[in-house]
Design an enzyme around this catalytic site. Structure first.
Site, PDB file in Angstrom:
ATOM      1  N   GLY A   1     -20.354 -25.612 122.501  1.00 23.12           N
ATOM      2  CA  GLY A   1     -19.673 -26.866 122.767  1.00 23.12           C
ATOM      3  C   GLY A   1     -20.506 -28.029 122.273  1.00 23.12           C
ATOM      4  O   GLY A   1     -21.725 -27.918 122.148  1.00 23.12           O
TER       5      GLY A   1
ATOM      6  N   GLN B   1     -23.354 -36.579 122.154  1.00 23.50           N
ATOM      7  CA  GLN B   1     -24.498 -35.825 121.624  1.00 23.50           C
ATOM      8  C   GLN B   1     -24.756 -36.103 120.153  1.00 23.50           C
ATOM      9  O   GLN B   1     -25.784 -35.680 119.611  1.00 23.50           O
ATOM     10  CB  GLN B   1     -24.276 -34.315 121.803  1.00 23.50           C
ATOM     11  CG  GLN B   1     -24.211 -33.904 123.264  1.00 23.50           C
ATOM     12  CD  GLN B   1     -24.087 -32.413 123.397  1.00 23.50           C
ATOM     13  OE1 GLN B   1     -22.988 -31.883 123.365  1.00 23.50           O
ATOM     14  NE2 GLN B   1     -25.204 -31.717 123.534  1.00 23.50           N
TER      15      GLN B   1
ATOM     16  N   CYS C   1     -28.595 -26.734 126.445  1.00 23.86           N
ATOM     17  CA  CYS C   1     -27.861 -27.912 125.966  1.00 23.86           C
ATOM     18  C   CYS C   1     -28.455 -28.308 124.624  1.00 23.86           C
ATOM     19  O   CYS C   1     -29.677 -28.377 124.495  1.00 23.86           O
ATOM     20  CB  CYS C   1     -27.997 -29.057 126.964  1.00 23.86           C
ATOM     21  SG  CYS C   1     -27.177 -30.565 126.416  1.00 23.86           S
ATOM     22  N   LEU C   2     -27.596 -28.551 123.648  1.00 16.04           N
ATOM     23  CA  LEU C   2     -28.094 -28.907 122.314  1.00 16.04           C
ATOM     24  C   LEU C   2     -28.886 -30.214 122.336  1.00 16.04           C
ATOM     25  O   LEU C   2     -29.699 -30.466 121.454  1.00 16.04           O
ATOM     26  CB  LEU C   2     -26.929 -29.027 121.322  1.00 16.04           C
ATOM     27  CG  LEU C   2     -26.138 -27.743 121.052  1.00 16.04           C
ATOM     28  CD1 LEU C   2     -24.970 -28.022 120.119  1.00 16.04           C
ATOM     29  CD2 LEU C   2     -27.040 -26.659 120.487  1.00 16.04           C
TER      30      LEU C   2
ATOM     31  N   HIS D   1     -19.543 -28.574 131.460  1.00 17.13           N
ATOM     32  CA  HIS D   1     -20.751 -29.093 130.804  1.00 17.13           C
ATOM     33  C   HIS D   1     -20.386 -30.212 129.816  1.00 17.13           C
ATOM     34  O   HIS D   1     -20.998 -31.284 129.816  1.00 17.13           O
ATOM     35  CB  HIS D   1     -21.457 -27.927 130.091  1.00 17.13           C
ATOM     36  CG  HIS D   1     -22.725 -28.278 129.383  1.00 17.13           C
ATOM     37  ND1 HIS D   1     -23.950 -27.791 129.768  1.00 17.13           N
ATOM     38  CD2 HIS D   1     -22.965 -29.074 128.314  1.00 17.13           C
ATOM     39  CE1 HIS D   1     -24.887 -28.274 128.964  1.00 17.13           C
ATOM     40  NE2 HIS D   1     -24.316 -29.050 128.066  1.00 17.13           N
ATOM     41  N   GLU D   2     -19.347 -29.945 128.994  1.00 23.48           N
ATOM     42  CA  GLU D   2     -18.969 -30.937 127.983  1.00 23.48           C
ATOM     43  C   GLU D   2     -18.352 -32.184 128.630  1.00 23.48           C
ATOM     44  O   GLU D   2     -18.609 -33.313 128.207  1.00 23.48           O
ATOM     45  CB  GLU D   2     -18.004 -30.335 126.950  1.00 23.48           C
ATOM     46  CG  GLU D   2     -18.545 -29.143 126.168  1.00 23.48           C
ATOM     47  CD  GLU D   2     -19.954 -29.337 125.626  1.00 23.48           C
ATOM     48  OE1 GLU D   2     -20.298 -30.467 125.227  1.00 23.48           O
ATOM     49  OE2 GLU D   2     -20.716 -28.359 125.629  1.00 23.48           O
TER      50      GLU D   2
ATOM     51  N   HIS E   1     -20.899 -34.464 129.883  1.00 22.95           N
ATOM     52  CA  HIS E   1     -21.479 -35.305 128.822  1.00 22.95           C
ATOM     53  C   HIS E   1     -20.695 -36.607 128.669  1.00 22.95           C
ATOM     54  O   HIS E   1     -21.271 -37.660 128.390  1.00 22.95           O
ATOM     55  CB  HIS E   1     -21.451 -34.568 127.479  1.00 22.95           C
ATOM     56  CG  HIS E   1     -22.663 -33.712 127.222  1.00 22.95           C
ATOM     57  ND1 HIS E   1     -23.942 -34.210 127.196  1.00 22.95           N
ATOM     58  CD2 HIS E   1     -22.784 -32.385 126.975  1.00 22.95           C
ATOM     59  CE1 HIS E   1     -24.797 -33.227 126.931  1.00 22.95           C
ATOM     60  NE2 HIS E   1     -24.116 -32.103 126.799  1.00 22.95           N
TER      61      HIS E   1
HETATM   62 ZN    ZN Z   1     -24.983 -30.296 126.581  1.00 23.30          ZN
END
Ligand code: ZN
Length: 168
Positions: free
Chosen positions: A47, A52, A92-93, A134-135, A138
């Protein structure tokens, strides 16, 4: 299509604020979503949310399929139903090099718009439910590490900085 650089924890204000509602569904948005798919796959994520990549808009892309061939986007998403609860560890990226645990619903129903602006609803359990939460977090300026105690959070962020130094 083009890759877009991913921003890391506290390196960009978009990560930490409430993202703006998308009101225009045009070619520019369609291109952004294609670029987000490409960026997500390149980073090997399941995701990616627009904050991000430094864009504070309510857009996220997801693909939890094994073969990474079922991408979809959620625009202006909202969780309209949730049930069950579990602690889930995730990466998480935007906080690479560390996994952290957050409390998650085990099943969620989400209402969102697609890239044409059409509303749809979807529901999911397991990895899909976790990824959606999670997304969507964000888009509210909240990351996995924000669920941690201050001490655990600072340890995670130090791990991330070490990881980023090694990548250079
Ligand atoms: Zn993340």
């Amino acid at each position: 299509m083009a890759l877009i650089p991913i921003v890391y924890y506290s390196h960009h204000p978009a990560l930490h604020k409430v993202a703006a509602t998308v009101t225009e569904f045009n070619d520019e948005l369609a291109k952004l979503i294609q670029d987000m798919y490409e960026t997500m796959y390149e980073a090997d994520g399941c995701g990616l949310a627009a904050p991000q990549i430094g864009i504070a808009k309510r857009i996220a892309v997801v693909d939890v399929s094994e073969d990474k061939n079922k991408p979809f986007c959620i625009i202006n998403p909202e969780i309209i139903e949730r049930s069950g609860s579990e602690l889930m560890s995730a990466g998480c990226l935007s906080v690479p090099g560390t996994y952290t645990t957050a409390p998650r619903a085990s099943h969620v129903k989400v209402r969102a718009q697609d890239e044409t602006g059409t509303f749809f609803e979807m529901e999911g359990s397991g990895v899909l439910a976790h990824c959606l939460q999670h997304e969507i977090d964000h888009l509210h300026g909240k990351l996995n590490v924000d669920y941690l105690s201050p001490l655990k959070k600072s340890i995670s962020l130090k791990k991330m900085e070490k990881f980023l130094k090694r990548m250079k």
